[in-house]
Motif scaffolding. Sequence first.
Motif, PDB file in Angstrom:
ATOM      1  N   ALA A   1       5.067  -8.866  -0.977  1.00 38.19           N
ATOM      2  CA  ALA A   1       4.705  -8.295  -2.194  1.00 38.19           C
ATOM      3  C   ALA A   1       3.425  -8.364  -2.715  1.00 38.19           C
ATOM      4  CB  ALA A   1       5.743  -8.738  -3.333  1.00 38.19           C
ATOM      5  N   LYS A   2       2.803  -9.718  -2.519  1.00 39.38           N
ATOM      6  CA  LYS A   2       1.502  -9.896  -2.786  1.00 39.38           C
ATOM      7  C   LYS A   2       0.601  -8.997  -1.967  1.00 39.38           C
ATOM      8  CE  LYS A   2      -0.398 -13.363  -4.662  1.00 39.38           C
ATOM      9  NZ  LYS A   2      -0.708 -13.456  -6.126  1.00 39.38           N
ATOM     10  N   ARG A   3       0.704  -8.866  -0.823  1.00 41.92           N
ATOM     11  CA  ARG A   3       0.040  -8.131   0.250  1.00 41.92           C
ATOM     12  C   ARG A   3       0.139  -6.758  -0.143  1.00 41.92           C
ATOM     13  NH1 ARG A   3       1.944 -10.830   5.791  1.00 41.92           N
ATOM     14  NH2 ARG A   3       0.914 -12.739   5.730  1.00 41.92           N
ATOM     15  N   SER A   4       1.209  -6.308  -0.425  1.00 46.86           N
ATOM     16  CA  SER A   4       1.646  -4.780  -0.841  1.00 46.86           C
ATOM     17  C   SER A   4       0.721  -4.775  -1.971  1.00 46.86           C
ATOM     18  CB  SER A   4       2.930  -4.248  -0.911  1.00 46.86           C
ATOM     19  OG  SER A   4       3.548  -4.383   0.227  1.00 46.86           O
ATOM     20  N   ALA A   5       0.889  -5.542  -2.880  1.00 42.65           N
ATOM     21  CA  ALA A   5       0.142  -5.452  -4.340  1.00 42.65           C
ATOM     22  C   ALA A   5      -1.246  -5.313  -4.235  1.00 42.65           C
ATOM     23  CB  ALA A   5       0.393  -6.787  -5.294  1.00 42.65           C
ATOM     24  N   LYS A   6      -1.726  -6.178  -3.484  1.00 42.79           N
ATOM     25  CA  LYS A   6      -3.258  -5.956  -3.295  1.00 42.79           C
ATOM     26  C   LYS A   6      -3.719  -4.622  -2.783  1.00 42.79           C
ATOM     27  CE  LYS A   6      -6.991  -8.265  -0.451  1.00 42.79           C
ATOM     28  NZ  LYS A   6      -7.685  -7.275  -0.016  1.00 42.79           N
ATOM     29  N   LEU A   7      -3.045  -4.047  -1.748  1.00 40.70           N
ATOM     30  CA  LEU A   7      -3.131  -2.631  -1.187  1.00 40.70           C
ATOM     31  C   LEU A   7      -2.993  -1.326  -2.390  1.00 40.70           C
ATOM     32  CD1 LEU A   7      -1.511  -2.919   2.244  1.00 40.70           C
ATOM     33  CD2 LEU A   7      -3.933  -2.777   1.714  1.00 40.70           C
ATOM     34  N   LEU A   8      -1.856  -1.667  -3.111  1.00 41.49           N
ATOM     35  CA  LEU A   8      -1.673  -0.589  -4.354  1.00 41.49           C
ATOM     36  C   LEU A   8      -2.803  -0.883  -5.419  1.00 41.49           C
ATOM     37  CD1 LEU A   8       2.136  -1.225  -4.796  1.00 41.49           C
ATOM     38  CD2 LEU A   8       0.823   0.737  -3.911  1.00 41.49           C
TER      39      LEU A   8
END
Length: 256
Positions: free
Chosen positions: A87-94
């Motif tokens: 989730a942290k990785r996806s949130a950063k990209l989002l």
Amino acid sequence: MFKFFRKIRFDLMEKNKTGKYLKYAIGEIVLVVIGILIALQINNWNEERKDRIELDNYLIKIADNIDQDSKTLNRLQVRRDSVFIKAKRSAKLLMEQDFTNFETMIGGVRCFYEFSFSANKSGYQALKNSQFLGRIKNPLVDSLLTKYYARVESIEKSENSYNTFIEKMEVELNSTIDYTPMFEFIQSREYPDEHEIDFENQEWIKRNQEELMPFLKSNAFKSAVFRTALQNDNYHRLIQTGTALTKEIREGVNIN
């Protein structure tokens, strides 16, 4: 023995030794009272011992329940940590609006896994329904016991709120985009490997990137990812509190 005392009284009365008789009678009364008090004290000691053993049994049951909780929490913790990282990785990209790193972004689908921890409260409920809850003499056990089950309640409320939110996001997704490709993907990864999944080698992912992109760009997906990335992790603290409590209980009980 009573016949012996009675004979002494009769002898004193027959010899008109009233003063000695009164002194003897008072002494006899004092001895009887002392005997009664000793018997009462012994009875109190026995009752206290029975109560202590019964309270210890309640506490041991609670410790056993917490041991079971810890095993469940440790399994859930592994899963939660994996979801949190993705989730942290996806949130950063989002936040960067970077949809080129598809294999990392797609990891955010794990946010739609629901978490549900249900503590074994049978021992604690039994203690609450007994007369012993307010009679725990060890202040540390009393404090940790209150803290542990307060955190259990907090986790249950937090997870109910989280799961309700995720369900709402799922409903929103179903109403706005074709959810079938993502549903197939989630079902195919229901039991993910322990190691990092190389999505680049997933032929199914390659074939369906175009269909999955609306899902990744949806507000519902973003909301789910951000909510998961910000979700408080209370499992570690609960495990620590439970470990301290069971240690204190088992060191303090003395059933014999």
